[in-house]
Design an enzyme around this catalytic site. Structure first.
Site: not given
Length: 403
Positions: A28, A82, A84, A86, A148, A167, A195, A228
């Site tokens: 991003h 989450h 998202e 990924d 987030h 995250d 990060y 992550h």
């Protein structure tokens, strides 16, 4: 032939079954020179539970790691902390292959998953504070909206005191070492801060509220397992403390000077301002946009007290690289900065005022009148730049001095 992809034991009943992405270099707009991991976790309870999945191209790697422990078809529950992509990119295919009894998400998470994918099963929605029995283990869910994404939540494995933090507390760092105590602390510090600065920073007020919420709930952690980067099992107090510090965004005696230059006149001004800032007692990071990426600028700003921004004027505008950085910064909402604008020009000179407008829009306190010069700065202009730096330093020092 047996797969080379093996699960990694996190506790006696929890395994890491994620994937390592050695090659990703952009997330991003945030540069990720060390790659990343997409972490998924297998809880070997009476009801075998998979916590999160991975980015779509890495599905087979994740399934191979699961198969190192059990047949994937034995999974009873899948938790999506989450949505998202990924972390959910391969979720529809995994659901189709595994056919779990339940797929669990927050209310917003369930809605988002249905907007992203053709989810061919009912989704079980859990509320903030709700628990899920896994038979001999229990998960407690905590909504972490906007840390987030609106759907984000934590899952806490009560008996293990293990937090699956999606995250939160993560970093983009590809490694075959799975735990924080196996990795150079300097790398951990840098990547965790980078990060936070590039992903979590705009949600800092919510991070502080979440910390209060966790404290009030009396939760303690033996491990934190993010989506992550490495699992935290040694420096848990350290990473929690750093998040609290970063979220507070208290200024320090540090200045960032970032500039974009055509024929080095703006660079000369930047160097003179830097000298003044240093003479005023601040640590200085001087950053040319010919050499650094926007995500590095944000990292350096994370604990800074001052931001000086300079650009030459091109076609009645600031240089494109500077417009890029300021747009990125505006979205990340850094707080408690004093600032100033500067730059050289050939005939029109709009860049400096445009920068000031951007800084004002970001609620940066304009500490000193900006300086712009036609063509090449002479000794008098450079002396003025030095004084500008000194003045900015004084403003920062006044903020740092009690009373």
């Amino acid at each position: 032939m047996n797969s080379p992809y093996k699960a990694v034991k996190v506790t006696d009943d929890v395994w890491w079954v994620g994937a390592v992405d050695w090659n990703i270099r952009d997330f991003h707009g945030y540069r990720t020179p060390r790659g990343s991991t997409y972490n998924a976790y297998l809880i070997m309870a009476d009801k075998i539970t998979l916590v999160d999945t991975v980015k779509a191209p890495f599905r087979e790697e994740m399934l191979a790691r699961i198969a190192d422990v059990i047949a994937p078809s034995r999974i009873d529950y899948i938790v999506s902390n989450h949505s998202e992509m990924d972390h959910s990119g391969c979720l529809p295919e995994v659901i189709a292959a595994v056919k779990p009894e339940k797929v669990i998400a927050s209310a917003v998470g369930a809605k988002t998953l249905r907007e992203l994918f053709p989810i061919g099963t009912e989704l079980t929605v859990v509320k903030d504070g709700e628990t899920l029995s896994l038979g001999n283990r229990t998960l407690t869910f905590m909504e972490t909206r906007m840390i987030h994404w609106p759907d984000s939540m934590f899952a806490y494995l009560n008996e293990e005191k293990l937090l699956f933090s999606q995250d939160g507390f993560g970093m983009h760092f590809a490694s075959l070492e799975r735990f924080d105590d196996q990795i150079d602390p300097a790398i951990l510090d840098y990547e965790a801060a980078t990060y936070y600065a590039n992903i979590i920073l705009p949600y800092s007020p919510l991070v502080l509220k979440l910390r209060e919420k966790v404290t009030a709930a009396g939760l303690s952690f033996k491990m934190i397992a993010p989506d992550h980067g490495p699992v935290w099992r040694k420096d848990i107090g350290g990473i929690i403390g750093r998040y609290a510090s970063w979220a507070a965004q208290k200024p320090t005696a540090k200045a960032v000077v970032v500039y974009a230059t055509m024929w080095h006149s703006t660079e000369k001004m930047a160097r003179a301002i830097s000298e003044g800032l240093a003479a005023g007692g601040l640590r200085v990071k001087l950053m040319s946009l010919d050499e650094v990426h926007r995500s590095e600028v944000v990292y350096e700003l994370l604990c800074a007290g001052a931001l000086a921004v300079g650009s030459s004027t091109l076609n009645n505008n600031m240089l494109p690289g500077m417009a890029d950085v300021l747009t990125y910064l505006r979205g990340l909402k850094p707080q408690n900065l004093v600032g100033a604008a500067f730059g050289s020009y050939g005939w029109s000179g709009e860049a400096m005022r445009q920068i000031e407008d951007c800084l004002t829009g970001m609620k940066v306190e304009i500490a000193e009148e900006g300086i712009r010069v036609k063509n090449v700065p002479d000794e008098g202009v450079l002396a003025g730049c030095y004084e500008l730096g000194m003045g900015m330093a004084q403003k920062v020092n006044n903020r740092l001095t009690p009373g």
